[in-house]
Design a protein around this motif. Structure first.
Motif, mmCIF file in Angstrom:
data_model
loop_
_atom_site.group_PDB
_atom_site.id
_atom_site.type_symbol
_atom_site.label_atom_id
_atom_site.label_comp_id
_atom_site.label_asym_id
_atom_site.label_seq_id
_atom_site.Cartn_x
_atom_site.Cartn_y
_atom_site.Cartn_z
ATOM 1 N N GLY A 220 -31.042 -8.570 11.430
ATOM 2 C CA GLY A 220 -31.900 -8.781 12.587
ATOM 3 C C GLY A 220 -31.213 -9.288 13.838
ATOM 4 N N TYR A 221 -31.976 -9.192 14.926
ATOM 5 C CA TYR A 221 -31.526 -9.728 16.215
ATOM 6 C C TYR A 221 -31.207 -11.225 16.090
ATOM 7 C CZ TYR A 221 -33.168 -5.669 18.970
ATOM 8 O OH TYR A 221 -33.336 -4.434 19.526
ATOM 9 N N GLY A 222 -30.498 -11.737 17.079
ATOM 10 C CA GLY A 222 -30.163 -13.154 17.064
ATOM 11 C C GLY A 222 -31.275 -14.032 17.596
ATOM 12 N N ILE A 223 -32.495 -13.833 17.100
ATOM 13 C CA ILE A 223 -33.625 -14.668 17.496
ATOM 14 C C ILE A 223 -33.817 -15.761 16.448
ATOM 15 C CG2 ILE A 223 -34.768 -12.835 18.805
ATOM 16 C CD1 ILE A 223 -36.620 -12.397 16.417
ATOM 17 N N LYS A 224 -34.518 -16.824 16.823
ATOM 18 C CA LYS A 224 -34.618 -18.012 15.975
ATOM 19 C C LYS A 224 -35.178 -17.690 14.588
ATOM 20 C CE LYS A 224 -36.129 -22.845 15.998
ATOM 21 N NZ LYS A 224 -36.612 -22.860 14.617
ATOM 22 N N MET A 278 -21.066 2.724 9.097
ATOM 23 C CA MET A 278 -20.970 2.047 10.383
ATOM 24 C C MET A 278 -20.825 0.556 10.096
ATOM 25 S SD MET A 278 -23.754 3.941 12.826
ATOM 26 C CE MET A 278 -23.554 5.678 13.272
ATOM 27 N N VAL A 279 -19.619 0.063 10.276
ATOM 28 C CA VAL A 279 -19.296 -1.326 9.937
ATOM 29 C C VAL A 279 -19.548 -2.218 11.148
ATOM 30 C CG1 VAL A 279 -17.432 -2.906 9.318
ATOM 31 C CG2 VAL A 279 -17.649 -0.703 8.149
ATOM 32 N N GLY A 280 -20.505 -3.144 11.024
ATOM 33 C CA GLY A 280 -20.800 -4.079 12.105
ATOM 34 C C GLY A 280 -19.667 -5.061 12.294
ATOM 35 N N ALA A 281 -18.910 -4.901 13.377
ATOM 36 C CA ALA A 281 -17.750 -5.755 13.625
ATOM 37 C C ALA A 281 -17.946 -6.641 14.846
ATOM 38 C CB ALA A 281 -16.500 -4.878 13.812
ATOM 39 N N ILE A 282 -19.158 -6.649 15.378
ATOM 40 C CA ILE A 282 -19.507 -7.476 16.538
ATOM 41 C C ILE A 282 -20.761 -8.279 16.207
ATOM 42 C CG2 ILE A 282 -20.376 -7.427 18.914
ATOM 43 C CD1 ILE A 282 -17.435 -6.851 18.857
ATOM 44 N N ASP A 283 -20.686 -9.594 16.332
ATOM 45 C CA ASP A 283 -21.835 -10.470 16.089
ATOM 46 C C ASP A 283 -22.760 -10.430 17.306
ATOM 47 O OD1 ASP A 283 -23.592 -12.426 15.323
ATOM 48 O OD2 ASP A 283 -22.122 -14.049 15.248
ATOM 49 N N VAL A 284 -24.035 -10.133 17.081
ATOM 50 C CA VAL A 284 -24.984 -10.059 18.200
ATOM 51 C C VAL A 284 -25.835 -11.326 18.301
ATOM 52 C CG1 VAL A 284 -25.069 -7.555 18.011
ATOM 53 C CG2 VAL A 284 -26.816 -8.931 16.843
ATOM 54 N N ALA A 285 -25.571 -12.309 17.442
ATOM 55 C CA ALA A 285 -26.411 -13.512 17.391
ATOM 56 C C ALA A 285 -25.855 -14.667 18.209
ATOM 57 C CB ALA A 285 -26.597 -13.957 15.943
ATOM 58 N N ASN A 286 -24.749 -14.442 18.923
ATOM 59 C CA ASN A 286 -24.240 -15.489 19.814
ATOM 60 C C ASN A 286 -23.501 -14.853 20.985
ATOM 61 O OD1 ASN A 286 -21.332 -15.217 19.305
ATOM 62 N ND2 ASN A 286 -21.834 -15.952 17.240
ATOM 63 N N ASN A 287 -23.171 -15.677 21.973
ATOM 64 C CA ASN A 287 -22.537 -15.191 23.194
ATOM 65 C C ASN A 287 -21.012 -15.213 23.152
ATOM 66 O OD1 ASN A 287 -24.905 -14.605 24.708
ATOM 67 N ND2 ASN A 287 -25.187 -16.781 25.114
ATOM 68 N N CYS A 317 -26.017 -5.293 15.192
ATOM 69 C CA CYS A 317 -27.413 -4.946 15.485
ATOM 70 C C CYS A 317 -27.474 -4.639 16.977
ATOM 71 C CB CYS A 317 -28.315 -6.124 15.104
ATOM 72 S SG CYS A 317 -30.099 -5.813 15.269
ATOM 73 N N GLY A 318 -28.692 -4.519 17.508
ATOM 74 C CA GLY A 318 -28.847 -4.298 18.935
ATOM 75 C C GLY A 318 -28.500 -5.551 19.731
ATOM 76 N N MET A 319 -28.259 -5.355 21.039
ATOM 77 C CA MET A 319 -27.829 -6.471 21.870
ATOM 78 C C MET A 319 -28.784 -6.742 23.034
ATOM 79 S SD MET A 319 -23.657 -6.426 21.818
ATOM 80 C CE MET A 319 -23.340 -4.819 22.547
ATOM 81 N N ALA A 320 -30.033 -6.310 22.929
ATOM 82 C CA ALA A 320 -31.001 -6.521 24.009
ATOM 83 C C ALA A 320 -31.148 -7.978 24.438
ATOM 84 C CB ALA A 320 -32.367 -5.950 23.616
ATOM 85 N N PRO A 321 -31.095 -8.959 23.519
ATOM 86 C CA PRO A 321 -31.289 -10.353 23.948
ATOM 87 C C PRO A 321 -30.091 -10.976 24.659
ATOM 88 C CG PRO A 321 -31.882 -10.038 21.628
ATOM 89 C CD PRO A 321 -31.104 -8.853 22.049
ATOM 90 N N LEU A 322 -28.968 -10.268 24.736
ATOM 91 C CA LEU A 322 -27.776 -10.808 25.377
ATOM 92 C C LEU A 322 -27.740 -10.429 26.854
ATOM 93 C CD1 LEU A 322 -25.120 -9.929 22.636
ATOM 94 C CD2 LEU A 322 -26.420 -12.052 22.907
ATOM 95 N N SER A 323 -26.888 -11.102 27.608
ATOM 96 C CA SER A 323 -26.697 -10.705 29.003
ATOM 97 C C SER A 323 -25.884 -9.419 29.047
ATOM 98 C CB SER A 323 -25.964 -11.800 29.775
ATOM 99 O OG SER A 323 -24.600 -11.856 29.397
ATOM 100 N N ARG A 324 -25.992 -8.693 30.154
ATOM 101 C CA ARG A 324 -25.236 -7.454 30.286
ATOM 102 C C ARG A 324 -23.734 -7.739 30.256
ATOM 103 N NH1 ARG A 324 -27.510 -4.332 35.393
ATOM 104 N NH2 ARG A 324 -25.823 -2.887 34.871
ATOM 105 N N GLU A 325 -23.319 -8.845 30.858
ATOM 106 C CA GLU A 325 -21.903 -9.186 30.909
ATOM 107 C C GLU A 325 -21.348 -9.442 29.509
ATOM 108 O OE1 GLU A 325 -23.791 -9.604 34.681
ATOM 109 O OE2 GLU A 325 -24.283 -10.601 32.773
ATOM 110 N N VAL A 326 -22.104 -10.193 28.703
ATOM 111 C CA VAL A 326 -21.661 -10.492 27.341
ATOM 112 C C VAL A 326 -21.630 -9.218 26.500
ATOM 113 C CG1 VAL A 326 -22.313 -11.648 25.188
ATOM 114 C CG2 VAL A 326 -22.329 -12.914 27.338
ATOM 115 N N ALA A 327 -22.682 -8.427 26.584
ATOM 116 C CA ALA A 327 -22.743 -7.188 25.803
ATOM 117 C C ALA A 327 -21.593 -6.260 26.174
ATOM 118 C CB ALA A 327 -24.083 -6.493 26.027
#
Length: 348
Positions: A220-224, A278-287, A317-327
């Motif tokens: 899941g997304y990096g939501i609480k 498709m190996v997830g190699a980027i954590d989307v739950a932090n900046n 996962c998806g990166m919608a909750p992150l800033s564009r710069e971080v993504a």
């Protein structure tokens, strides 16, 4: 006969959503309402799609997508275009046995009056000659995002959605989509249902497709609600173990999963050896921005269990909750990390 796409070694991609421009929707938020209306919204979505494609290309992403710029939510936006679902009649349900949400109600037979994403896919196809991937919600995740007062059977409703998704997928394929990905985070929760009928529903959704197909299963997304749930899973996350054996024998071409900064034992990948992964190699739950070497290390570990020609570096996962710069920085790291491993493989 399956169409075999000629990919470069270790082709990179994003698992799903990418952040929207601040003029289109509230940044760093899920399910953010649109800031534009009418024709301005239609034009704004198209512009956002073009920008998202450009940013992926600037980051060196190999398999590009729309970044889900034209949808508010990865499941609900598709359901909004179907008949048989009443969005005014809402009920509170527990999503993936984790958090409560107010959801629409299935009130009659579900159907798809017209294509949902096909015009968007045609627009993306016209912008690039790169391989393109399109994400659709999976049948089991769709039923987990609704209250069903009509079918009163999770399996029956999922099967109807599988038939609808197959209609959409065939039109997306005809529009030039190279990989159609079905997002099924519910596969990490309802294990008995997945094995009894969930994978069969997924195979109904891909029936007759000649393009490559993928299933994305993450935490899941990096939501609480998701990060709190992860804290209860202990030091080893072995959920994949429950569904990988049957997925290995399925007709799905690619399995997309979460690896970096998770507690998934990578030896579980041996359960799907022979499949593309498709190996997830980027954590989307932090900046925190991964270094290319951190990405490379995740890929090195995965290569112990996945053949190099079947490994597709990706985000968790998806990166919608992150800033564009971080993504954007994370996508650059993904590309650079994959290149490190390509160089290592070329020197062997």
């Amino acid at each position: 006969m399956k169409t075999q796409i000629k990919h470069k070694l270790l082709p990179t991609s994003s698992a799903g959503s990418l952040p929207k421009p601040s003029w289109l929707a509230q940044p760093e938020a899920l399910w953010s309402p649109w800031k534009l209306f009418g024709q301005e919204l239609i034009d704004g979505k198209k512009d956002a799609l073009r920008i998202s494609l450009h940013e992926q290309q600037q980051a060196g992403v190999d398999i590009v997508s729309d970044g889900e710029q034209t949808r508010q939510h990865f499941v609900t936006t598709f359901i909004e275009h179907l008949s048989g679902v009443d969005f005014e009649k809402r009920k509170t349900v527990k999503i993936r046995d984790r958090y409560e949400a107010s959801v629409p109600t299935v009130v009659s037979n579900v159907s798809r009056p017209k294509a949902v994403f096909v015009e968007d896919a045609k627009l993306l196809r016209a912008q690039t000659e790169q391989p393109i991937k399109w994400a659709l919600p999976g049948p089991m995740t769709m039923i987990d995002t609704l209250y069903d007062e009509h079918y009163q059977s999770r399996k029956a409703l999922a099967w109807e959605f599988a038939k609808i998704l197959n209609q959409e997928a065939k039109e997306l394929e005809a529009a030039g989509v190279d990989i159609i990905q079905f997002d099924e985070p519910a596969f990490n929760v309802f294990f008995d249902d997945v094995n009894e009928w969930g994978i069969a529903c997924l195979e109904r959704a891909i029936e007759g497709l000649k393009c490559e197909t993928a299933v994305h299963i993450c935490y899941g997304y990096g939501i609480k609600a998701n990060t709190d749930w992860k804290k209860t899973l202990g030091t080893e996350w072995r959920q994949y173990e429950e569904v990988f054996p049957k997925l290995k024998s399925s007709n799905i071409d690619i399995i997309s999963l979460e690896c970096h900064n998770s507690h998934v034992p990578l030896e579980l990948l041996s359960l799907i050896r022979g499949k593309k992964v498709m190996v997830g190699a980027i954590d989307v739950a932090n900046n925190a921005i991964e270094t290319p070497e951190e990405v490379a290390e995740t890929l090195r570990e995965a290569l112990k269990y996945v053949d190099a020609d079947k490994l597709y570096p990706c985000t968790n996962c998806g990166m919608a909750p992150l800033s564009r710069e971080v993504a954007q920085a994370k996508l650059h790291a993904l590309s650079a990390g994959a290149q490190i491993i390509r160089n290592e493989l070329a020197s062997i």
